[in-house]
Design a protein around this motif. Structure first.
Motif, mmCIF file in Angstrom:
data_model
loop_
_atom_site.group_PDB
_atom_site.id
_atom_site.type_symbol
_atom_site.label_atom_id
_atom_site.label_comp_id
_atom_site.label_asym_id
_atom_site.label_seq_id
_atom_site.Cartn_x
_atom_site.Cartn_y
_atom_site.Cartn_z
ATOM 1 N N VAL A 255 0.824 -1.212 0.000
ATOM 2 C CA VAL A 255 0.000 0.000 0.000
ATOM 3 C C VAL A 255 0.860 1.265 0.000
ATOM 4 C CG1 VAL A 255 -1.926 -1.130 1.145
ATOM 5 C CG2 VAL A 255 -0.163 -0.043 2.538
ATOM 6 N N GLY A 256 2.160 1.129 -0.274
ATOM 7 C CA GLY A 256 3.043 2.281 -0.199
ATOM 8 C C GLY A 256 2.799 3.337 -1.252
ATOM 9 N N PRO A 257 2.874 3.004 -2.559
ATOM 10 C CA PRO A 257 2.673 4.033 -3.594
ATOM 11 C C PRO A 257 1.342 4.764 -3.523
ATOM 12 C CG PRO A 257 3.708 2.095 -4.537
ATOM 13 C CD PRO A 257 3.338 1.736 -3.129
ATOM 14 N N PRO A 258 0.197 4.096 -3.247
ATOM 15 C CA PRO A 258 -1.059 4.854 -3.139
ATOM 16 C C PRO A 258 -1.040 5.926 -2.061
ATOM 17 C CG PRO A 258 -1.548 2.530 -3.438
ATOM 18 C CD PRO A 258 -0.072 2.638 -3.236
ATOM 19 N N LEU A 259 -0.258 5.716 -1.002
ATOM 20 C CA LEU A 259 -0.155 6.755 0.022
ATOM 21 C C LEU A 259 0.461 8.022 -0.553
ATOM 22 C CD1 LEU A 259 1.105 4.684 3.097
ATOM 23 C CD2 LEU A 259 -1.202 5.535 2.692
ATOM 24 N N ILE A 260 1.412 7.858 -1.476
ATOM 25 C CA ILE A 260 2.113 9.010 -2.040
ATOM 26 C C ILE A 260 1.259 9.695 -3.090
ATOM 27 C CG2 ILE A 260 4.196 9.800 -3.163
ATOM 28 C CD1 ILE A 260 4.632 8.710 -0.367
ATOM 29 N N TRP A 261 0.846 8.917 -4.138
ATOM 30 C CA TRP A 261 0.084 9.590 -5.193
ATOM 31 C C TRP A 261 -1.320 9.967 -4.731
ATOM 32 C CZ3 TRP A 261 -4.320 7.038 -6.409
ATOM 33 C CH2 TRP A 261 -4.352 5.642 -6.384
ATOM 34 N N GLY A 262 -1.870 9.248 -3.748
ATOM 35 C CA GLY A 262 -3.158 9.649 -3.190
ATOM 36 C C GLY A 262 -3.051 10.962 -2.431
ATOM 37 N N GLY A 263 -1.963 11.101 -1.660
ATOM 38 C CA GLY A 263 -1.744 12.367 -0.959
ATOM 39 C C GLY A 263 -1.509 13.517 -1.923
ATOM 40 N N ALA A 264 -0.795 13.234 -3.032
ATOM 41 C CA ALA A 264 -0.573 14.271 -4.038
ATOM 42 C C ALA A 264 -1.887 14.707 -4.679
ATOM 43 C CB ALA A 264 0.394 13.761 -5.105
ATOM 44 N N ALA A 265 -2.763 13.739 -4.964
ATOM 45 C CA ALA A 265 -4.074 14.072 -5.542
ATOM 46 C C ALA A 265 -4.906 14.901 -4.569
ATOM 47 C CB ALA A 265 -4.813 12.786 -5.925
ATOM 48 N N ALA A 266 -4.852 14.545 -3.271
ATOM 49 C CA ALA A 266 -5.596 15.306 -2.269
ATOM 50 C C ALA A 266 -5.063 16.735 -2.167
ATOM 51 C CB ALA A 266 -5.513 14.603 -0.915
ATOM 52 N N TRP A 267 -3.743 16.887 -2.244
ATOM 53 C CA TRP A 267 -3.156 18.233 -2.182
ATOM 54 C C TRP A 267 -3.591 19.071 -3.377
ATOM 55 C CZ3 TRP A 267 0.211 20.966 -5.348
ATOM 56 C CH2 TRP A 267 0.738 22.138 -4.813
ATOM 57 N N LEU A 268 -3.595 18.469 -4.556
ATOM 58 C CA LEU A 268 -4.030 19.190 -5.757
ATOM 59 C C LEU A 268 -5.487 19.619 -5.635
ATOM 60 C CD1 LEU A 268 -2.319 16.988 -8.487
ATOM 61 C CD2 LEU A 268 -1.786 19.381 -7.987
ATOM 62 N N TYR A 269 -6.319 18.749 -5.110
ATOM 63 C CA TYR A 269 -7.730 19.103 -4.950
ATOM 64 C C TYR A 269 -7.897 20.231 -3.938
ATOM 65 C CZ TYR A 269 -12.647 18.789 -3.755
ATOM 66 O OH TYR A 269 -13.958 19.081 -3.518
ATOM 67 N N ALA A 270 -7.115 20.163 -2.847
ATOM 68 C CA ALA A 270 -7.213 21.220 -1.836
ATOM 69 C C ALA A 270 -6.749 22.559 -2.391
ATOM 70 C CB ALA A 270 -6.377 20.846 -0.603
ATOM 71 N N GLU A 271 -5.847 22.537 -3.372
ATOM 72 C CA GLU A 271 -5.375 23.762 -4.001
ATOM 73 C C GLU A 271 -6.313 24.266 -5.092
ATOM 74 O OE1 GLU A 271 -2.532 25.614 -3.309
ATOM 75 O OE2 GLU A 271 -2.524 24.385 -1.488
ATOM 76 N N GLY A 272 -7.422 23.569 -5.283
ATOM 77 C CA GLY A 272 -8.392 23.983 -6.285
ATOM 78 C C GLY A 272 -8.103 23.491 -7.690
ATOM 79 N N GLN A 273 -7.120 22.613 -7.848
ATOM 80 C CA GLN A 273 -6.773 22.066 -9.159
ATOM 81 C C GLN A 273 -7.467 20.714 -9.334
ATOM 82 O OE1 GLN A 273 -2.534 22.420 -10.162
ATOM 83 N NE2 GLN A 273 -2.250 23.612 -8.275
ATOM 84 N N THR A 274 -8.792 20.775 -9.503
ATOM 85 C CA THR A 274 -9.587 19.552 -9.535
ATOM 86 C C THR A 274 -9.218 18.663 -10.718
ATOM 87 O OG1 THR A 274 -11.402 20.808 -8.520
ATOM 88 C CG2 THR A 274 -11.937 18.667 -9.489
ATOM 89 N N GLY A 275 -8.993 19.255 -11.880
ATOM 90 C CA GLY A 275 -8.646 18.466 -13.059
ATOM 91 C C GLY A 275 -7.345 17.703 -12.867
ATOM 92 N N TRP A 276 -6.330 18.393 -12.345
ATOM 93 C CA TRP A 276 -5.066 17.715 -12.105
ATOM 94 C C TRP A 276 -5.183 16.689 -10.985
ATOM 95 C CZ3 TRP A 276 -1.438 17.376 -15.436
ATOM 96 C CH2 TRP A 276 -1.171 18.419 -16.313
ATOM 97 N N ALA A 277 -6.061 16.945 -10.020
ATOM 98 C CA ALA A 277 -6.276 15.966 -8.950
ATOM 99 C C ALA A 277 -6.862 14.671 -9.514
ATOM 100 C CB ALA A 277 -7.194 16.548 -7.881
ATOM 101 N N ILE A 278 -7.855 14.812 -10.409
ATOM 102 C CA ILE A 278 -8.437 13.623 -11.043
ATOM 103 C C ILE A 278 -7.386 12.918 -11.895
ATOM 104 C CG2 ILE A 278 -10.178 12.831 -12.691
ATOM 105 C CD1 ILE A 278 -11.964 15.109 -11.711
#
Length: 351
Positions: A255-278
């Motif tokens: 479950v290691g890689p999903p922690l990283i790219w999942g956190g990156a997606a969450a950060w992008l969404y929090a920054e308002g970059q919904t398209g890049w988060a998806i």
């Protein structure tokens, strides 16, 4: 009629059996660390004994110290650094979630969730149900708080135990490097006494399989880290290089890689970059995490000289039975079993 030597022989056998049981009982808590130390030693011994040690004038203690220091730099320090980074990231997630805990959820779900096939409608209905009622929101938060707390405690315990195990691995591997020639000779002698030519062949097969499995793990980690770094750079994440290295080290955990790219997606969404988060979520699921299913069996099969089916079954079954060290033990056991079965079923050529 029993001779006088029979009771003495039985006593000797019983004493040896008790000694073996006692040694196993003492070493049982450290079996995983000892086996992993042997894995590191097997994978690096040929290079160390052939190139490093001669340059040091054969000084075994100095060579063992330098190899252990190198392993500390490669394994232990990055692990501690990643643990600290993950702890900081957890604090960031708490800060990110605090406004929602204070004010509740927005009226509408994030863009794109309601449009997901099959489950989009259920997500939209559940979101409006929770967002429209403070009592319902508090109930959901309470339901999630318990498992989240248990998960955090379990993750902390696993991380702490992992660091202790890794320190023990480095302690054991120092003595393996220092006394490597004696250990190598002892293993070869024991294999020859137990199985003759077959025993030596099994020992060589074990070494080749362990090296092949390590090649698959490290090669897959490098591939996942490189692909992840490219995705992070493409999405414009500031710490893309650091996250790429984090993916490399954590790729050895399922479950290691999903922690990283999942956190990156969450950060992008929090920054308002919904398209890049998806994009990051899809890229992580379909590309980063999927590489493991193709590259690892291929590299392991090439390095160990085994079929991809045996490697895949060995890795999966080994992890289920032995845990992390089963990644190495599973393929090794299947490789030895396959070799014995092949020898047993091989037709003898006429003289």
């Amino acid at each position: 009629m029993f001779s006088e030597e029979n009771p003495k022989r039985l006593a000797q056998v019983a004493l040896v059996a008790l000694l073996i049981v006692g040694c196993v009982a003492v070493l049982l808590p450290f079996v995983g660390a000892i086996l992993f130390a042997f894995v590191l030693w097997i994978c690096t011994w040929s290079w160390y004994s052939g190139k490093v040690l001669p340059r040091l004038g054969g000084r075994a203690t100095l060579g063992a110290s330098l190899m252990t220091l190198l392993l500390i730099l490669v394994m232990l320090l990055p692990t501690v650094f990643l643990a600290v980074s993950l702890a900081s990231g957890a604090d960031g997630l708490v800060d990110l979630a605090r406004p929602y805990l204070e004010r509740g959820l927005p009226a509408d779900p994030p863009f794109g969730l309601a449009q997901l096939p099959l489950i989009g409608g259920d997500i939209d209905a559940f979101w409006h149900q929770v967002a429209g009622s403070r009592e319902e929101f508090n109930r959901v938060v309470k339901q999630l708080a318990g498992p989240a707390r248990k998960l955090a405690l379990a993750a902390g315990a696993i991380a702490g135990n992992g660091l202790l195990q890794l320190a023990l691995v480095l302690f054991v591997v120092f003595f393996l490097y220092r006394d490597g020639f004696a250990v190598d000779k002892a293993l070869t002698t024991a294999a020859r006494k137990l199985g003759g030519e077959l025993g030596e062949h099994m020992l060589n097969k074990t070494s080749d399989t362990v090296i092949g499995v390590m090649l698959g793990i490290v090669g897959t980690a490098a591939a996942q880290g490189a692909v992840a770094m490219f995705g992070f750079l493409l999405a414009g994440i500031p710490t893309a290089v650091l996250l790429g290295f984090a993916t490399f080290f954590l790729s050895m955990i399922p479950v290691g890689p999903p922690l990283i790219w999942g956190g990156a997606a969450a950060w992008l969404y929090a920054e308002g970059q919904t398209g890049w988060a998806i994009f990051m979520a899809l890229y992580g699921l379909l590309v980063i995490s999927s590489i493991d299913n193709f590259v690892k069996p291929l590299l392991m099969a090439r390095g160990a000289g085994l079929s991809i089916a045996l490697i895949a079954l060995g890795v999966l079954g080994g992890v289920l039975v032995f845990g992390f060290i089963g990644i190495f033990l599973g393929p090794v056991l299947l490789a030895l079993g396959h070799m014995l079965f092949t020898r047993w079923t091989r037709e003898e050529l006429p003289a």
